[in-house]
Design a protein around this motif. Structure first.
Motif, PDB file in Angstrom:
ATOM      1  N   VAL A 179       1.137  -1.314   0.334  1.00  0.00           N
ATOM      2  CA  VAL A 179      -0.112  -0.219   0.153  1.00  0.00           C
ATOM      3  C   VAL A 179       0.984   1.150  -0.298  1.00  0.00           C
ATOM      4  N   GLY A 180       1.033   2.345  -1.140  1.00  0.00           N
ATOM      5  CA  GLY A 180       1.808   3.159  -1.118  1.00  0.00           C
ATOM      6  C   GLY A 180       2.959   3.074  -1.527  1.00  0.00           C
ATOM      7  N   GLU A 181       3.831   4.263  -1.451  1.00  0.00           N
ATOM      8  CA  GLU A 181       4.890   4.548  -2.558  1.00  0.00           C
ATOM      9  C   GLU A 181       5.923   3.913  -1.923  1.00  0.00           C
ATOM     10  N   ASP A 182       6.491   3.811  -0.562  1.00  0.00           N
ATOM     11  CA  ASP A 182       8.309   3.887   0.055  1.00  0.00           C
ATOM     12  C   ASP A 182       8.625   3.198  -0.830  1.00  0.00           C
ATOM     13  N   ALA A 220      -1.923   4.670  -1.972  1.00  0.00           N
ATOM     14  CA  ALA A 220      -1.612   5.291  -0.721  1.00  0.00           C
ATOM     15  C   ALA A 220      -2.713   6.395  -0.124  1.00  0.00           C
ATOM     16  N   ASP A 221      -3.943   6.098  -0.724  1.00  0.00           N
ATOM     17  CA  ASP A 221      -5.247   6.646   0.313  1.00  0.00           C
ATOM     18  C   ASP A 221      -6.091   6.009  -0.090  1.00  0.00           C
ATOM     19  N   PRO A 279       0.624   2.701   5.761  1.00  0.00           N
ATOM     20  CA  PRO A 279       0.011   4.344   5.882  1.00  0.00           C
ATOM     21  C   PRO A 279      -0.410   4.045   7.441  1.00  0.00           C
TER      22      PRO A 279
END
Ligand SMILES: Nc1nc(=O)c2c([nH]1)NC[C@@H]1CN(c3ccc(C(=O)N[C@@H](CCC(=O)O)C(=O)O)cc3)C=[N+]21
Length: 296
Positions: free
Chosen positions: A41-44, A72-73, A102
């Motif tokens: 989930v998200g872009e880390d 991410a949202d 997140p």
């Protein structure tokens, strides 16, 4: 004395080859390959790198990989819906939801939603409880990798004094459970431990999992101890603007005193990925009603 450098990369590759052989046998018997689903989930950027290397390793072991990437949202409800979908998908034997999630998500709630039989991270409370009570469990990959390296090095751990530094649910606590299971005498130290250097000086086995770069110094190590460094800390390199990875142990100092020590990188990290594949294979066997694969 200069310690032996424990080669986790080689040990991890050897394990992955064994897993690949067993995965091919599983496929011959059941008509399908073991399957691992990863959820990011998200872009880390660090997380993306880990998830990609897990996908590659999965394919190399002859397993099916189902990679899910959510923005991410994404709402927690949408993530939970995906987990339910994966729980009910018969091609999926293992589910890994990459942590950290997140901040708007409750990771305990997400972990609790994973079918314990598919929880290849071993983070579900049912698996933690099964490990603690000595039942068949899916065991967290990093401590399982540490134990594999320790047994390679020492054979029996019975009666050894082990100090685990760190008490997380992901590493410290399950590591302590595994060491107790091997009849070691186990101390779990943490940020409130008094006289930490003196506690560590008693240890035949040191497992460092605190997440503080080079915190454990050479003069804390008992001569001849085996040191397993779980830390992966990115710090500034001497070269302006560059970074490098260091462990939780001051490697150069500790290597003067220990009998054997894991480097960072090339120590525990590659074992974690190998054990993820191993857990996926084990989960596939148990879900298919087959006996656990031998020697893994
Ligand atoms: N649900 C979940 N399960 C995990 O197992 C999990 C996670 N979330 N979130 C992130 C951490 C981190 N992690 C690593 C695995 C392998 C290496 C690894 O192979 N490292 C290499 C070097 C990597 C590099 O050069 O950057 C090494 O130590 O030699 C590192 C880190 C698994 N994690």
């Amino acid at each position: 004395m200069t310690a032996k450098r424990i080669d986790g990369k080689a040990a991890g590759l050897a394990l992955r080859e064994q897993v690949a052989v067993a995965a091919a046998e599983f496929q011959a018997r059941t008509g399908r390959a073991p399957g691992l689903a990863t959820v990011l989930v998200g872009e880390d950027p660090a997380s993306s790198v880990y998830v990609r290397s897990k996908g590659k390793a999965t394919a190399e072991a002859g397993m099916e990989s189902f990679a899910h990437h959510l923005p991410a949202d994404t709402s927690e409800e949408a993530l939970l819906d995906l987990v339910v979908l994966l729980n009910n998908d018969d091609r999926v034997d293992g589910i890994l939801v990459q942590l950290p999630l997140p901040p708007h998500m409750d990771s305990s709630r997400v972990i609790a939603a994973i079918d314990p039989a598919k929880d290849v991270d071993g983070f579900h409370p049912v698996n933690a409880g099964r490990l603690a009570t000595g039942l068949d469990a899916l065991v967290p990959c990093t401590p399982l990798g540490c134990l594999h390296l320790l047994k390679n090095e020492l054979g029996s751990l019975s009666g050894k004094d082990a100090v685990v530094i760190g008490r997380s649910n992901i590493v410290g606590k399950p590591m302590a459970m595994l060491l107790i299971g091997e009849s070691a005498t186990v101390t779990v130290a943490h940020s409130r431990t008094r006289d930490l250097p003196d506690v560590v000086r008693r240890a035949d086995i040191v497992v460092a999992a605190v997440g503080r770069p080079e915190m454990i110094r050479g003069d804390w190590i008992k001569p001849g101890a085996v040191v397993i460094d779980v830390g992966i800390n990115r710090v500034a390199a001497a070269d302006e603007g560059k970074t490098r990875l260091v462990g939780d142990v001051a490697f150069g100092e500790a290597a003067e005193v220990a009998s054997a020590i894991t480097p960072v990188p090339g120590g525990v990290g590659p074992m974690t990925i190998a054990m993820l594949l191993r857990n996926t294979l084990v989960a596939a066997h148990r879900r298919a009603g087959l006996a656990d694969p031998e020697g893994l």
